[in-house]
Design a protein around this motif. Structure first.
Motif, PDB file in Angstrom:
ATOM      1  N   ASP A  17      -8.632  -1.869 -13.702  1.00  0.00           N
ATOM      2  CA  ASP A  17      -7.423  -2.193 -14.002  1.00  0.00           C
ATOM      3  C   ASP A  17      -7.246  -2.561 -14.445  1.00  0.00           C
ATOM      4  O   ASP A  17      -7.406  -3.690 -14.848  1.00  0.00           O
ATOM      5  CB  ASP A  17      -7.252  -2.806 -12.139  1.00  0.00           C
TER       6      ASP A  17
ATOM      7  N   GLY B 120      -1.625  -0.575 -16.866  1.00  0.00           N
ATOM      8  CA  GLY B 120      -0.459  -1.773 -15.980  1.00  0.00           C
ATOM      9  C   GLY B 120       1.011  -0.639 -16.453  1.00  0.00           C
ATOM     10  O   GLY B 120       2.234  -2.237 -16.290  1.00  0.00           O
TER      11      GLY B 120
ATOM     12  N   ASN C 102       4.730  -0.213 -16.462  1.00  0.00           N
ATOM     13  CA  ASN C 102       6.086   0.219 -15.842  1.00  0.00           C
ATOM     14  C   ASN C 102       6.735   1.319 -16.192  1.00  0.00           C
ATOM     15  O   ASN C 102       7.327   1.575 -16.484  1.00  0.00           O
ATOM     16  CB  ASN C 102       6.989  -0.909 -15.299  1.00  0.00           C
TER      17      ASN C 102
ATOM     18  N   HIS D  73       2.248  -4.508 -22.188  1.00  0.00           N
ATOM     19  CA  HIS D  73       1.370  -2.830 -22.644  1.00  0.00           C
ATOM     20  C   HIS D  73      -0.130  -3.569 -23.234  1.00  0.00           C
ATOM     21  O   HIS D  73      -0.783  -2.649 -22.597  1.00  0.00           O
ATOM     22  CB  HIS D  73       2.098  -2.516 -22.137  1.00  0.00           C
TER      23      HIS D  73
ATOM     24  N   HIS E 218      -2.875   2.407 -13.119  1.00  0.00           N
ATOM     25  CA  HIS E 218      -2.230   1.255 -12.327  1.00  0.00           C
ATOM     26  C   HIS E 218      -1.036   1.013 -12.287  1.00  0.00           C
ATOM     27  O   HIS E 218      -0.017  -0.108 -12.973  1.00  0.00           O
ATOM     28  CB  HIS E 218      -3.028  -0.142 -11.417  1.00  0.00           C
TER      29      HIS E 218
ATOM     30  N   GLY F 270       2.875   0.437 -12.643  1.00  0.00           N
ATOM     31  CA  GLY F 270       4.126  -0.184 -11.638  1.00  0.00           C
ATOM     32  C   GLY F 270       5.291   0.909 -11.508  1.00  0.00           C
ATOM     33  O   GLY F 270       6.536   1.221 -12.250  1.00  0.00           O
TER      34      GLY F 270
ATOM     35  N   TYR G 119       4.810  -7.303  -4.689  1.00  0.00           N
ATOM     36  CA  TYR G 119       3.323  -6.979  -5.398  1.00  0.00           C
ATOM     37  C   TYR G 119       2.452  -7.164  -4.808  1.00  0.00           C
ATOM     38  O   TYR G 119       1.275  -6.932  -5.033  1.00  0.00           O
ATOM     39  CB  TYR G 119       4.162  -8.154  -6.388  1.00  0.00           C
TER      40      TYR G 119
HETATM   41  N1  ARG Z   1       2.683  -3.325 -13.874  1.00  0.00           N
HETATM   42  C1  ARG Z   1       2.383  -4.988 -14.067  1.00  0.00           C
HETATM   43  C2  ARG Z   1       3.007  -5.688 -14.945  1.00  0.00           C
HETATM   44  O1  ARG Z   1       3.624  -5.250 -16.049  1.00  0.00           O
HETATM   45  C3  ARG Z   1       0.785  -5.278 -14.456  1.00  0.00           C
HETATM   46  C4  ARG Z   1      -0.551  -4.492 -12.967  1.00  0.00           C
HETATM   47  C5  ARG Z   1      -1.278  -5.035 -13.686  1.00  0.00           C
HETATM   48  N2  ARG Z   1      -2.670  -4.144 -11.663  1.00  0.00           N
HETATM   49  C6  ARG Z   1      -2.242  -5.023 -10.850  1.00  0.00           C
HETATM   50  N3  ARG Z   1      -3.168  -4.535 -10.049  1.00  0.00           N
HETATM   51  N4  ARG Z   1      -1.328  -5.935 -10.481  1.00  0.00           N
HETATM   52  O2  ARG Z   1       3.121  -6.974 -15.053  1.00  0.00           O
END
Ligand code: ARG
Length: 586
Positions: A120, A123, A125, A134, A160, A162, A325
């Motif tokens: 994973d 990540g 968004n 990122h 994954h 967001g 989350y």
């Molecule tokens: N989208 C999240 C961020 O920007 C990170 C995701 C990480 N992976 C997870 N399975 N929570 O902080």
């Protein structure tokens, strides 16, 4: 191939046994005094206690036994009880020749029991621009993925996304203000929604920060956004159609960005994909007696007796019934186990989320979402800081977008390439892209992931020192000599070393297997970096010391070229595992 240390160890163990001592004393390490010897065994010091003999006596006996073995050019006891060893040049040459004969793997065996691993990472968004925060996840995750794959694991990378938070409600709210006439906002509309998105990526990226800013100042606006999020999450059709547009537009843009980084994902799943699994998951947690109401919220206790710091309960649902989350991450594990049943899941995420993942992992194990035998790993990374030691920002102080960062590095590289002035503009630009990416990725990966590091564009783009461009220069140097050598045999066995620097280079090559397996086991790309930096240094010393193309003895020259080929191949394989490439020239 068996790792070189393992091969030596087997012989040393036999030596101890032959002299009547327990085999456990036959451990071998790289020498910590390379000026004295290549390898050492300290076992006699420990054996002395058990056998009530002087350590030097035991070391002497064993060393004498071992000295007869043609593997060693030197094997001697040293006070107070070390055994110092050098391999014979023939043995080393034979070892690297075997590596060279192994076309794609250079002696590295696949693991004996391959695992199914999900990673994973990335990540990003949705609707927010990809920023340097990122960057690390993408770079580190990609390297861990490639390394595990090379070692024989079946690896599935999942980005994954967001795509399930307040940001969606914010965008919907702002869009509604700007274009209230859109059909998505008409609750009575029951036709098909347009296939064309009502915004471009540029608009989308402007809408989000604008909405986010407003919501911080205007309570009513924030309320509206929360409401829109709620309605979206509870199936309002127009909003779901908008979500699909937001996703499409963002993902297309994200893919372009990741392509520039040479990062790619097998799955483009997001938080929203986990939502259908939430109701059953929550029900089961309640039925099994794990989840209970505390101060209105639904929680699962995850503290353990041995905790030295407090680990708060894992919150499953807020008091208004909204998911979090955590809920999404747990429900994601539900489909990951159901659809893939992996042996392990690795999360490459900012280390500030460590406590959060401790809670989520414990909750997943406790409630049986993830079975005991499945390993959950958290690979937390530190912050990328600017030269001022604070999180990296643009010159104007804003969040640095990934594309800008990359183009800044490329420009810097281009300047340097043009200073050398031997390439056409077009070639120079292509090369600057390749070398620039190596600067960014190596600059990141050469640090232990968990540490913060300073993004220093001048240092990272320098061709000297422990940098990506330095490694690429070394590879290009090998390539250019090989090209000049023309049509000669560059495969086949390598002769015993003719000089100290050649011996050092051959010896460094023998350590490839060990470097890769420890990078793999520890999920630590920096170990590959450390290895290739040593290897590049050893090569460059050999290069400065040796007349390669001018060598008069044809056999020796051919052997040099084979050694160059192997060096080039091992370096190129390594940087491929780190996630970048070398140009032909630079
Ligand atoms: N989208 C999240 C961020 O920007 C990170 C995701 C990480 N992976 C997870 N399975 N929570 O902080």
């Amino acid at each position: 191939m068996k790792e070189i240390l393992q091969q030596i160890k087997e012989v040393v163990v036999q030596g101890f046994k032959d002299c009547g001592y327990d085999e456990k004393y036959g451990m071998v390490t790289l020498s910590n005094r390379p000026d004295l010897c290549q390898f050492q065994c300290n076992g006699a010091l420990a054996a002395a206690k058990e056998y009530k003999k002087a350590p030097i006596g035991i070391a002497g006996e064993v060393a004498e036994k071992l000295a007869a073995n043609t593997m060693f050019s030197k094997c001697e006891a040293c006070p107070p009880g070390f055994i110092n060893m050098n391999l014979s040049d023939e043995f080393i040459a034979n070892f690297v020749s075997q590596m060279a004969a192994d076309d794609e793997r250079f002696g590295v065996d696949k693991v004996s029991t391959p695992k199914k691993v999900m990673i994973d990472y990335g990540g990003p968004n949705v609707a927010k621009p990809l920023h340097v925060g990122h960057l690390r996840s993408a770079i580190i995750g990609e390297s861990i993925k490639r390394t595990a794959r090379f070692m024989g694991d079946e690896v599935i990378g999942d980005v994954h996304l967001g795509d399930w938070g307040l940001q969606m409600g914010l965008i919907i709210t702002e869009l509604k203000l700007r274009k209230p006439e859109l059909v998505y906002f008409d609750e009575n509309y029951d036709g098909e929604y347009p296939t064309e998105p009502p915004f471009t990526i540029t608009e989308l990226e402007e809408i989000y920060p604008c909405a986010s800013g407003k919501s911080k100042e205007d309570e009513a606006y924030k309320e509206a956004a929360m409401n829109a999020t709620f309605e979206l999450q509870h199936g309002r059709k127009g909003y779901q159609a908008l979500l699909a547009h937001i996703l499409n537009v963002s993902v297309t843009d994200l893919k372009k960005n990741y392509e520039k980084l040479d990062v790619d994902f097998d799955l483009w799943k997001g938080e929203s994909d986990a939502q259908p699994y939430i109701p059953d998951m929550v029900q089961k947690m309640k039925d099994d007696g794990f989840a209970y109401i505390s101060e209105g919220a639904l929680v699962v206790d995850v503290k353990e007796e041995t905790d030295t710091k407090e680990v708060p309960p894992c919150m499953i649902l807020k008091s208004d019934g909204a998911s979090l989350y955590n809920t999404t991450d747990l429900a994601t594990m539900v489909w990951r186990m159901k659809d893939y049943n992996p042996d392990s899941i690795i999360y490459v995420v900012d280390k500030r989320q460590e406590l959060y993942f401790t809670q989520v992992f414990r909750c997943a194990k406790k409630t049986g979402i993830v079975p005991d035998e499945t390993n959950l790993y958290f690979v937390g990374f530190g912050t990328m800081n600017g030269k001022d030691g604070k999180p990296f920002k643009t010159r104007q102080g804003g969040v640095m977008r990934l594309e800008y960062l990359l183009s800044e590095v490329e420009e810097k590289m281009l300047e340097k390439i043009k200073e050398n002035g031997t390439m056409s503009d077009e070639d120079a630009e292509k090369t600057a892209k390749i070398v620039g990416l190596s600067a960014v990725k190596y600059g990141d990966l050469s640090n232990q992931a968990s540490k913060d590091y300073i993004f220093d564009i001048d240092r990272f783009t320098s061709a000297e020192g422990n940098t990506g461009p330095y490694i690429l220069y070394t590879i290009v140097r090998c390539k250019s000599i090989l090209a000049k050598a023309g049509d000669v045999v560059i495969k086949g066995s390598i002769l015993p070393a003719h000089s100290d620097s050649e011996r050092a280079l051959q010896l460094e090559l023998t350590k490839f297997m060990a470097a890769l397996s420890s990078a793999y086991e520890d999920m630590a790309p920096h170990k590959i970096c450390a290895y290739i930096y040593d290897l590049a240094n050893a090569f460059n010393r050999f290069y400065h010391d040796t007349k390669i193309l001018a060598e008069e003895n044809d056999e020796v020259k051919a052997s040099y070229l084979k050694l160059l080929t192997l060096t080039r191949d091992v370096l190129e394989k390594s940087i491929d595992l780190l996630g970048f490439k070398a140009p032909e020239r630079m």
